[in-house]
Design an enzyme around this catalytic site. Structure first.
Site, PDB file in Angstrom:
ATOM      1  N   GLU A 250       0.793  -1.271  -0.185  1.00  0.00           N
ATOM      2  CA  GLU A 250      -0.068  -0.072  -0.048  1.00  0.00           C
ATOM      3  C   GLU A 250       0.865   1.304  -0.043  1.00  0.00           C
ATOM      4  O   GLU A 250       0.656   2.185   0.955  1.00  0.00           O
ATOM      5  CB  GLU A 250      -0.973   0.049   1.299  1.00  0.00           C
ATOM      6  CG  GLU A 250      -1.802  -1.437   1.250  1.00  0.00           C
ATOM      7  CD  GLU A 250      -2.577  -1.455   2.462  1.00  0.00           C
ATOM      8  OE1 GLU A 250      -2.700  -0.588   3.324  1.00  0.00           O
ATOM      9  OE2 GLU A 250      -3.316  -2.384   2.538  1.00  0.00           O
TER      10      GLU A 250
ATOM     11  N   ASN B  81       1.973  -4.920  -3.347  1.00  0.00           N
ATOM     12  CA  ASN B  81       0.523  -5.413  -2.965  1.00  0.00           C
ATOM     13  C   ASN B  81      -0.344  -4.024  -2.718  1.00  0.00           C
ATOM     14  O   ASN B  81       0.219  -3.260  -1.957  1.00  0.00           O
ATOM     15  CB  ASN B  81       0.495  -6.196  -1.650  1.00  0.00           C
ATOM     16  CG  ASN B  81      -1.081  -6.783  -1.581  1.00  0.00           C
ATOM     17  OD1 ASN B  81      -1.465  -7.234  -2.420  1.00  0.00           O
ATOM     18  ND2 ASN B  81      -1.274  -7.057  -0.340  1.00  0.00           N
TER      19      ASN B  81
ATOM     20  N   HIS C 252     -10.470  -5.983  -1.749  1.00  0.00           N
ATOM     21  CA  HIS C 252     -11.431  -5.930  -0.951  1.00  0.00           C
ATOM     22  C   HIS C 252     -12.825  -4.903  -1.267  1.00  0.00           C
ATOM     23  O   HIS C 252     -12.847  -3.645  -1.429  1.00  0.00           O
ATOM     24  CB  HIS C 252     -10.948  -5.017   0.345  1.00  0.00           C
ATOM     25  CG  HIS C 252      -9.777  -5.625   1.240  1.00  0.00           C
ATOM     26  ND1 HIS C 252     -10.150  -6.719   1.834  1.00  0.00           N
ATOM     27  CD2 HIS C 252      -8.634  -5.356   1.278  1.00  0.00           C
ATOM     28  CE1 HIS C 252      -9.039  -7.252   2.212  1.00  0.00           C
ATOM     29  NE2 HIS C 252      -8.156  -6.570   1.827  1.00  0.00           N
TER      30      HIS C 252
ATOM     31  N   GLU D 277      -6.326 -10.432  -1.307  1.00  0.00           N
ATOM     32  CA  GLU D 277      -7.082 -10.210  -0.372  1.00  0.00           C
ATOM     33  C   GLU D 277      -8.556 -10.042  -0.530  1.00  0.00           C
ATOM     34  O   GLU D 277      -9.290  -9.453   0.097  1.00  0.00           O
ATOM     35  CB  GLU D 277      -6.516  -8.995   0.527  1.00  0.00           C
ATOM     36  CG  GLU D 277      -4.986  -8.909   0.715  1.00  0.00           C
ATOM     37  CD  GLU D 277      -4.643  -7.858   1.596  1.00  0.00           C
ATOM     38  OE1 GLU D 277      -5.472  -6.915   2.141  1.00  0.00           O
ATOM     39  OE2 GLU D 277      -3.284  -7.700   1.879  1.00  0.00           O
TER      40      GLU D 277
ATOM     41  N   ASP E  57     -12.409 -10.067  -0.527  1.00  0.00           N
ATOM     42  CA  ASP E  57     -13.684 -10.435   0.276  1.00  0.00           C
ATOM     43  C   ASP E  57     -14.609  -9.145  -0.350  1.00  0.00           C
ATOM     44  O   ASP E  57     -14.271  -8.159  -1.022  1.00  0.00           O
ATOM     45  CB  ASP E  57     -13.545 -10.216   1.836  1.00  0.00           C
ATOM     46  CG  ASP E  57     -12.745  -9.160   2.372  1.00  0.00           C
ATOM     47  OD1 ASP E  57     -12.692  -8.153   1.435  1.00  0.00           O
ATOM     48  OD2 ASP E  57     -12.262  -9.045   3.332  1.00  0.00           O
TER      49      ASP E  57
HETATM   50  O1  G3I Z   1      -2.750  -7.456  18.637  1.00  0.00           O
HETATM   51  C1  G3I Z   1      -3.577  -6.665  19.446  1.00  0.00           C
HETATM   52  C2  G3I Z   1      -3.825  -7.249  20.752  1.00  0.00           C
HETATM   53  O2  G3I Z   1      -2.972  -7.061  21.630  1.00  0.00           O
HETATM   54  C3  G3I Z   1      -5.091  -6.315  21.278  1.00  0.00           C
HETATM   55  O3  G3I Z   1      -5.842  -6.775  22.407  1.00  0.00           O
HETATM   56  C4  G3I Z   1      -6.438  -6.172  20.162  1.00  0.00           C
HETATM   57  C5  G3I Z   1      -7.436  -5.006  20.583  1.00  0.00           C
HETATM   58  O4  G3I Z   1      -7.976  -4.694  19.869  1.00  0.00           O
HETATM   59  O5  G3I Z   1      -5.845  -5.567  19.014  1.00  0.00           O
HETATM   60  C6  G3I Z   1      -4.873  -6.491  18.412  1.00  0.00           C
HETATM   61  O6  G3I Z   1      -4.442  -6.043  17.128  1.00  0.00           O
HETATM   62  C7  G3I Z   1      -5.314  -6.032  16.128  1.00  0.00           C
HETATM   63  C8  G3I Z   1      -4.678  -6.873  14.962  1.00  0.00           C
HETATM   64  O7  G3I Z   1      -5.496  -6.795  13.950  1.00  0.00           O
HETATM   65  C9  G3I Z   1      -4.281  -8.256  15.389  1.00  0.00           C
HETATM   66  O8  G3I Z   1      -5.434  -8.886  15.896  1.00  0.00           O
HETATM   67  C10 G3I Z   1      -5.691  -4.702  15.766  1.00  0.00           C
HETATM   68  O9  G3I Z   1      -6.508  -4.051  16.813  1.00  0.00           O
HETATM   69  C11 G3I Z   1      -6.666  -4.716  14.461  1.00  0.00           C
HETATM   70  O10 G3I Z   1      -6.612  -3.470  14.005  1.00  0.00           O
HETATM   71  C12 G3I Z   1      -5.533  -5.581  13.419  1.00  0.00           C
HETATM   72  O11 G3I Z   1      -6.575  -5.424  12.454  1.00  0.00           O
HETATM   73  C13 G3I Z   1      -5.764  -6.186  11.174  1.00  0.00           C
HETATM   74  C14 G3I Z   1      -5.561  -4.887  10.035  1.00  0.00           C
HETATM   75  O12 G3I Z   1      -4.934  -5.493   8.902  1.00  0.00           O
HETATM   76  C15 G3I Z   1      -4.787  -3.801  10.598  1.00  0.00           C
HETATM   77  O13 G3I Z   1      -4.450  -3.045   9.763  1.00  0.00           O
HETATM   78  C16 G3I Z   1      -6.774  -7.219  10.385  1.00  0.00           C
HETATM   79  O14 G3I Z   1      -6.855  -8.255  11.351  1.00  0.00           O
HETATM   80  C17 G3I Z   1      -5.956  -7.787   9.022  1.00  0.00           C
HETATM   81  O15 G3I Z   1      -6.873  -8.667   8.562  1.00  0.00           O
HETATM   82  C18 G3I Z   1      -5.912  -6.487   8.232  1.00  0.00           C
HETATM   83  O16 G3I Z   1      -5.343  -6.760   7.124  1.00  0.00           O
HETATM   84  C19 G3I Z   1      -5.180  -5.946   5.993  1.00  0.00           C
HETATM   85  C20 G3I Z   1      -3.771  -6.402   5.432  1.00  0.00           C
HETATM   86  O17 G3I Z   1      -2.839  -6.569   6.307  1.00  0.00           O
HETATM   87  C21 G3I Z   1      -3.579  -5.233   4.346  1.00  0.00           C
HETATM   88  N1  G3I Z   1      -4.615  -4.778   3.176  1.00  0.00           N
HETATM   89  C22 G3I Z   1      -5.951  -4.592   4.152  1.00  0.00           C
HETATM   90  C23 G3I Z   1      -6.090  -5.684   5.176  1.00  0.00           C
HETATM   91  C24 G3I Z   1      -7.385  -5.346   5.847  1.00  0.00           C
HETATM   92  O18 G3I Z   1      -7.544  -4.221   6.459  1.00  0.00           O
END
Ligand code: G3I
Length: 317
Positions: A131, A172, A208, A236, A238
């Site tokens: 990105e 990506n 997405h 990715e 969905d």
């Molecule tokens: O690890 C912490 C944890 O310690 C905490 O307790 C919890 C509370 O909210 O948060 C956890 O972190 C989360 C992390 O995922 C791991 O689960 C974050 O809040 C959450 O924002 C994060 O979301 C991820 C997101 O990327 C962040 O940008 C999604 O799971 C993941 O699917 C998403 O994937 C991205 C790709 O990498 C890039 N393209 C877009 C795609 C969708 O956003």
């Protein structure tokens, strides 16, 4: 037939899915995830990111990523690495920006080469840069760009190439699935990198999408990038909707999934397709877009939705 099986039979390398470590304690989830005929490829949704792999400078942590790599290998599934350099999910020691250009250069080199090197020979493709652009085609103003300008891209790609010469190196991106300033900017970056002999093998189209809004020029866009001599992949996928889902919305979603898959199938250089997790139970969508969800081909009870059949039809069956 199952999705990866279908993709293989039609000459594609893989049909796969993202997954994430917390989900792996769900044994009903694992039973489907571990089916290598359904998913021939796995992407770790979070556990290879910078905050997970180098939380403190020079201190690397592989627990989460290794778990998913081991799982995929046990299941005979290939892997996409995600990712080396991204503005998001950066540990604060990186995002603080308190580095000179020379310092940040060696930080990027060390991170990319250690991460890619740790899995040398085990990863089909890496999202080395994730990105880099804003939707208007300007560069994203993150710590990397602000400190190094556009050179951070080649710094990362070269480090990744040295660390694993056989891995396919990708940029990506999202919102490049239709013609517009962002796709134009990325295409021009590909040309620039090639003219400078910077290693680059592929472009990832995240996909997405919003229900009913799958770009009609997706296949054209895939072909446009492929014409530059790189491979492409759907990385990715969905397709989210405003909740609650209804039978009519699920039918539209089926058509939408079919169209996305058919776009990849129609382009020889499109090597594979990855959904961003396969069940609504673990989709990232509802926590990011309030009131939206149901974006995956399996529902929250791990039951196949019409979208599953749309994918199968798109895969040629
Ligand atoms: O690890 C912490 C944890 O310690 C905490 O307790 C919890 C509370 O909210 O948060 C956890 O972190 C989360 C992390 O995922 C791991 O689960 C974050 O809040 C959450 O924002 C994060 O979301 C991820 C997101 O990327 C962040 O940008 C999604 O799971 C993941 O699917 C998403 O994937 C991205 C790709 O990498 C890039 N393209 C877009 C795609 C969708 O956003």
């Amino acid at each position: 037939a199952k999705l990866h099986q279908l993709a293989k039979s039609q000459g594609k390398l893989y049909f796969g899915t993202a997954t994430d470590n917390p989900e792996l304690t769900d044994t009903a989830y694992d039973a489907i995830l571990d089916d290598g005929m359904m998913f021939g490829q796995i992407t770790p949704g979070n556990s290879m990111k910078w905050d997970a792999t180098e939380p403190e400078q020079g201190v690397f942590s592989w627990t989460g990523a290794d778990q998913i790599v081991n799982l995929a290998q046990q299941n005979g599934q290939i892997l996409r690495g995600h990712n080396c350099v991204w503005y998001n999910q950066l540990p604060s020691w990186v995002s603080s920006g308190n580095f000179t250009a020379a310092q940040l250069t060696s930080i990027i080199q060390n991170h990319c080469s250690t991460l890619v090197g740790h899995y040398q020979g085990q990863i089909y493709s890496w999202d080395v840069v994730n990105e880099p652009f804003n939707d208007d085609g300007t560069w994203r103003q993150d710590v990397f760009y602000d400190t190094l300008g556009t050179s951070y891209v080649s710094i990362a790609l070269k480090a990744a190439r040295s660390a694993d010469p056989n891995a396919k190196l990708y940029i990506n991106e999202y919102n490049i699935e239709y013609a517009g300033p962002k796709a134009t900017a990325l295409l021009s970056l590909v040309q620039t990198l090639q003219s400078q002999s910077v290693p680059l093998d592929g472009i990832g189209f995240q996909c997405h999408f919003i229900l009913g809004e799958v770009p009609t020029d997706l296949q054209t866009q895939l072909s446009t990038f492929a014409a530059q001599g790189v491979e492409v992949a759907i990385t990715e996928l969905d397709i989210r909707m405003t909740l609650p889902s209804t039978p009519a919305l699920l039918q539209q979603q089926k058509t939408d999934y079919q169209n996305v898959i058919a776009a990849c199938m129609g382009v020889e250089a499109c090597v594979g397709m990855t959904i961003w997790d396969w069940t609504d139970k673990y989709s990232w969508v509802p926590s990011t877009f309030s009131g939206q969800g149901a974006a995956c081909p399996w529902d929250e009870n791990l039951v196949r939705k019409p979208a599953y059949d749309g994918i199968a039809i798109g895969l040629g069956n």
